[in-house]
Design a protein around this motif. Structure first.
Motif, PDB file in Angstrom:
ATOM      1  N   THR A 120      15.597  33.639  69.036  1.00 38.28           N
ATOM      2  CA  THR A 120      14.474  34.112  68.230  1.00 38.28           C
ATOM      3  C   THR A 120      14.297  35.575  68.584  1.00 38.28           C
ATOM      4  N   VAL A 121      14.579  36.431  67.609  1.00 41.66           N
ATOM      5  CA  VAL A 121      14.605  37.866  67.846  1.00 41.66           C
ATOM      6  C   VAL A 121      13.600  38.518  66.909  1.00 41.66           C
ATOM      7  N   GLY A 122      12.610  39.214  67.489  1.00 39.35           N
ATOM      8  CA  GLY A 122      11.533  39.801  66.696  1.00 39.35           C
ATOM      9  C   GLY A 122      11.539  41.316  66.743  1.00 39.35           C
ATOM     10  N   TYR A 123      11.056  41.915  65.647  1.00 34.31           N
ATOM     11  CA  TYR A 123      11.075  43.366  65.475  1.00 34.31           C
ATOM     12  C   TYR A 123       9.736  43.893  64.988  1.00 34.31           C
ATOM     13  N   ASP A 124       9.465  45.143  65.370  1.00 38.39           N
ATOM     14  CA  ASP A 124       8.318  45.843  64.792  1.00 38.39           C
ATOM     15  C   ASP A 124       8.807  46.630  63.578  1.00 38.39           C
ATOM     16  N   GLU A 125       7.928  47.443  63.012  1.00 42.51           N
ATOM     17  CA  GLU A 125       8.271  48.202  61.805  1.00 42.51           C
ATOM     18  C   GLU A 125       9.403  49.202  62.019  1.00 42.51           C
ATOM     19  N   ASN A 126       9.615  49.630  63.250  1.00 43.26           N
ATOM     20  CA  ASN A 126      10.681  50.575  63.567  1.00 43.26           C
ATOM     21  C   ASN A 126      11.992  49.871  63.923  1.00 43.26           C
ATOM     22  N   MET A 127      12.001  48.552  63.791  1.00 51.10           N
ATOM     23  CA  MET A 127      13.142  47.711  64.158  1.00 51.10           C
ATOM     24  C   MET A 127      13.430  47.780  65.655  1.00 51.10           C
ATOM     25  N   ASP A 128      12.403  48.079  66.453  1.00 47.75           N
ATOM     26  CA  ASP A 128      12.512  47.960  67.898  1.00 47.75           C
ATOM     27  C   ASP A 128      12.266  46.497  68.243  1.00 47.75           C
ATOM     28  N   LEU A 129      12.985  46.007  69.244  1.00 47.07           N
ATOM     29  CA  LEU A 129      12.791  44.633  69.682  1.00 47.07           C
ATOM     30  C   LEU A 129      11.397  44.453  70.275  1.00 47.07           C
ATOM     31  N   VAL A 130      10.763  43.360  69.897  1.00 45.88           N
ATOM     32  CA  VAL A 130       9.503  42.951  70.525  1.00 45.88           C
ATOM     33  C   VAL A 130       9.618  41.545  71.075  1.00 45.88           C
ATOM     34  N   GLN A 131      10.768  40.911  70.785  1.00 39.22           N
ATOM     35  CA  GLN A 131      10.968  39.522  71.216  1.00 39.22           C
ATOM     36  C   GLN A 131      12.463  39.225  71.261  1.00 39.22           C
ATOM     37  N   PHE A 132      12.867  38.540  72.327  1.00 40.99           N
ATOM     38  CA  PHE A 132      14.243  38.058  72.451  1.00 40.99           C
ATOM     39  C   PHE A 132      14.169  36.781  73.275  1.00 40.99           C
ATOM     40  N   VAL A 133      14.135  35.658  72.585  1.00 44.36           N
ATOM     41  CA  VAL A 133      13.950  34.365  73.256  1.00 44.36           C
ATOM     42  C   VAL A 133      15.185  33.519  73.003  1.00 44.36           C
TER      43      VAL A 133
END
Length: 135
Positions: A120-133
């Motif tokens: 589960t990989v999440g991104y903010d508006e800048n496509m920076d990672l905010v999650q890597f599970v």
């Protein structure tokens, strides 16, 4: 050990954030499924091949201090147990807007010789990672 628990807690909190009220399967404006999927594959490959510092640098600046080599090494241990990469499998997308900020995540199954891993990989508006599970 406390750092690993903290990192896991931060990531779990973000998963809960994405799955709480306001989450939809539709990605917010500014994200496309193709873009999120491609970046997810790139970030999985980076995590598997490039090392801790490269992986850490993909995260939002505010999150980087909470990431540890121990947590990264735990991921590598799981990866080693699964054996060689076979293929990228199914994926699903979720998105959310909260406090004027947009987030997108890809839940992707990756097949290995000895089983699969759900990322589960999440991104903010800048496509920076905010999650890597990893599950």
């Amino acid at each position: 050990m406390k750092r690993i628990l903290f990192t896991v807690s931060v990531m779990i909190a973000f998963v809960l954030l994405l799955t709480s009220c306001g989450t939809s399967s539709k990605l917010p404006e500014g994200f496309t499924e193709e873009e999120v999927k491609e970046q997810t594959i790139q970030d999985i490959e980076l995590a598997c091949e490039e090392g801790f510092e490269a992986w850490k640098s993909r995260f939002q600046k505010a999150l980087q201090p909470s990431l540890t080599e121990d947590s990264y090494n735990s991921f590598l241990a799981v990866l080693k147990e699964k054996g060689a990469f076979k293929e990228y499998g199914k994926c699903a997308f979720v998105g959310q807007e909260q406090d004027g900020k947009k987030y997108a995540a890809c839940i992707m199954i990756v097949e290995y010789e000895e089983g699969s891993i759900q990322y589960t990989v999440g991104y903010d508006e800048n496509m920076d990672l905010v999650q890597f599970v990893v599950k």
